[in-house]
Enzyme design. Structure first.
Site, PDB file in Angstrom:
ATOM      1  N   ARG A 236      57.446 -19.216  30.889  1.00  0.00           N
ATOM      2  CA  ARG A 236      58.458 -19.718  29.972  1.00  0.00           C
ATOM      3  C   ARG A 236      57.767 -20.525  28.880  1.00  0.00           C
ATOM      4  O   ARG A 236      56.807 -21.249  29.141  1.00  0.00           O
ATOM      5  CB  ARG A 236      59.490 -20.589  30.704  1.00  0.00           C
ATOM      6  CG  ARG A 236      60.447 -19.817  31.603  1.00  0.00           C
ATOM      7  CD  ARG A 236      61.380 -18.937  30.777  1.00  0.00           C
ATOM      8  NE  ARG A 236      62.328 -18.181  31.589  1.00  0.00           N
ATOM      9  CZ  ARG A 236      62.135 -16.956  32.032  1.00  0.00           C
ATOM     10  NH1 ARG A 236      60.978 -16.346  31.778  1.00  0.00           N
ATOM     11  NH2 ARG A 236      63.059 -16.330  32.723  1.00  0.00           N
ATOM     12  N   ASP A 260      53.713 -14.146  25.541  1.00  0.00           N
ATOM     13  CA  ASP A 260      54.894 -13.293  25.608  1.00  0.00           C
ATOM     14  C   ASP A 260      56.156 -14.137  25.499  1.00  0.00           C
ATOM     15  O   ASP A 260      57.234 -13.612  25.245  1.00  0.00           O
ATOM     16  CB  ASP A 260      54.904 -12.490  26.913  1.00  0.00           C
ATOM     17  CG  ASP A 260      56.004 -11.445  26.929  1.00  0.00           C
ATOM     18  OD1 ASP A 260      55.997 -10.582  26.019  1.00  0.00           O
ATOM     19  OD2 ASP A 260      56.880 -11.491  27.814  1.00  0.00           O
ATOM     20  N   GLU A 265      61.970 -19.997  20.887  1.00  0.00           N
ATOM     21  CA  GLU A 265      62.073 -18.550  21.086  1.00  0.00           C
ATOM     22  C   GLU A 265      63.486 -18.107  20.724  1.00  0.00           C
ATOM     23  O   GLU A 265      64.446 -18.711  21.212  1.00  0.00           O
ATOM     24  CB  GLU A 265      61.771 -18.201  22.551  1.00  0.00           C
ATOM     25  CG  GLU A 265      61.673 -16.718  22.813  1.00  0.00           C
ATOM     26  CD  GLU A 265      61.280 -16.394  24.247  1.00  0.00           C
ATOM     27  OE1 GLU A 265      62.006 -15.612  24.886  1.00  0.00           O
ATOM     28  OE2 GLU A 265      60.247 -16.913  24.717  1.00  0.00           O
ATOM     29  N   HIS A 284      58.740 -11.537  24.150  1.00  0.00           N
ATOM     30  CA  HIS A 284      59.312 -11.619  25.506  1.00  0.00           C
ATOM     31  C   HIS A 284      59.495 -10.197  26.054  1.00  0.00           C
ATOM     32  O   HIS A 284      60.548  -9.834  26.575  1.00  0.00           O
ATOM     33  CB  HIS A 284      60.649 -12.363  25.492  1.00  0.00           C
ATOM     34  CG  HIS A 284      60.942 -13.051  26.796  1.00  0.00           C
ATOM     35  ND1 HIS A 284      61.522 -14.299  26.873  1.00  0.00           N
ATOM     36  CD2 HIS A 284      60.724 -12.685  28.074  1.00  0.00           C
ATOM     37  CE1 HIS A 284      61.669 -14.655  28.127  1.00  0.00           C
ATOM     38  NE2 HIS A 284      61.189 -13.680  28.886  1.00  0.00           N
TER      39      HIS A 284
END
Length: 319
Positions: A236, A260, A265, A284
């Site tokens: 995360r 990622d 985000e 992601h």
């Protein structure tokens, strides 16, 4: 006509359709009746009749009439978005998608590590510029990789690293349980964590976001890392302090980062992280796999068998 055994709710995940999920369940469980809800009204009707429902979320308001519901199979690994207390109060078991992501996310991590080991980011830049020039690279063999989080994904990562002849350090909440890594330290072992950072060529974040992990990789952590260390985050975004990461990249405090997940985000198009050649960013995307619904169907099939036998020790049970 008998009531369906399973209701597939109408939410999507990773761009995969609920229709495809329903078809996968029908193929996997030909003796079970699988119904797909396409509207809110169909969801309410099905939830009042089925024993098992599956989807990303379930509205607390429908539980009063979901008298036959024994299991909600969440198609997401995290369950913090669910009305957990209400589900428990209505005696509805909850399972998650833990393990479904293991192979694909582990492959993403391995690809990210090899990307920096063989310095493909340098090749990409030279390709863009039309430059033919040899450049130095690294070897993964004999390097040290710390994997922060030894759940299903963390263990899958360690399994795939094993053939490369690396030393591995695992970080978990209960280090006394051991693990598949050569060494295990606890999240509360500050000295052990910083020793791991200091000796690692790669630090992989594979843990969930909790109060213990928020900001875990901060300025102090980056200070302990060697200039040749690469950070890989598929956990995360907020586990990593973004400002501290930017400082480490700008000052050559680490060799690079493969992200990622980010904080914030989605990452805004004008964010400073986009400007660096040694920062690999994917949206992601590590969770994407064409086998997602197949693996979910395997979990549901196993748990349906247990429900039939009166066994409440369900696979991936969280409630």
């Amino acid at each position: 006509m008998r009531d369906p055994d399973i209701a597939v709710l109408r939410q999507k995940i990773h761009g995969l359709s609920a229709e495809e999920y329903a078809e996968t369940l029908r193929d996997r469980l030909p003796d079970r009746e699988v119904a797909l809800a396409r509207t809110p009204e169909e969801e309410r009707d099905l939830l009042s009749r089925v024993r098992v429902a599956t989807g990303f979320s379930i509205d607390e308001s429908v539980l009063e009439t979901a008298e036959n519901l024994d299991l909600f199979a969440c198609v997401f690994a995290g369950t913090g978005h669910l009305p957990i207390e209400a589900l428990a109060d209505h005696d509805v078991a909850v399972t998650n998608a833990s393990g479904v992501h293991g192979p694909n996310i582990a492959e993403q991590v391995l690809g990210s590590i090899l990307y920096f080991t063989r310095r493909f980011h340098v090749a990409e830049k030279q390709n863009r510029d039309g430059v033919w020039q040899s450049y130095p690279t690294f070897e993964l063999q004999d390097s040290t990789v710390t994997v922060v989080g030894l759940g299903a994904i963390g263990q899958a990562i360690v399994d795939r690293l094993d053939p490369f002849g690396v030393e591995t350090i695992g970080v978990r909440y209960s280090p006394e349980k051991g693990g598949p890594t050569d060494e295990v330290v606890g999240f509360d072992d500050v000295q052990g964590l910083h020793d791991a950072y200091a000796h690692s060529d790669y630090v992989v974040i594979a843990c969930p976001l909790t109060e213990a992990t928020r900001g875990l990789i901060d300025a102090d952590a980056f200070k302990s890392m060697a200039p040749d260390t690469v950070l890989v985050n598929i956990g995360r975004g907020p586990v990593v302090d973004t400002d501290a990461l930017l400082d480490a990249i700008r000052s050559n405090g680490i060799r690079g980062a493969a992200l990622d997940v980010t904080d914030p985000e989605p990452l805004p198009s004008d964010h400073d992280l986009w400007q660096f050649d040694n920062v690999l960013i994917t949206p992601h995307n590590a969770g994407h796999t064409p086998k997602y619904w197949e693996r979910m169907a395997d979990i549901i099939a196993a748990n349906l068998g247990k429900l039939d036998e009166g066994d409440d020790d369900l696979e991936n049970r969280v409630v």
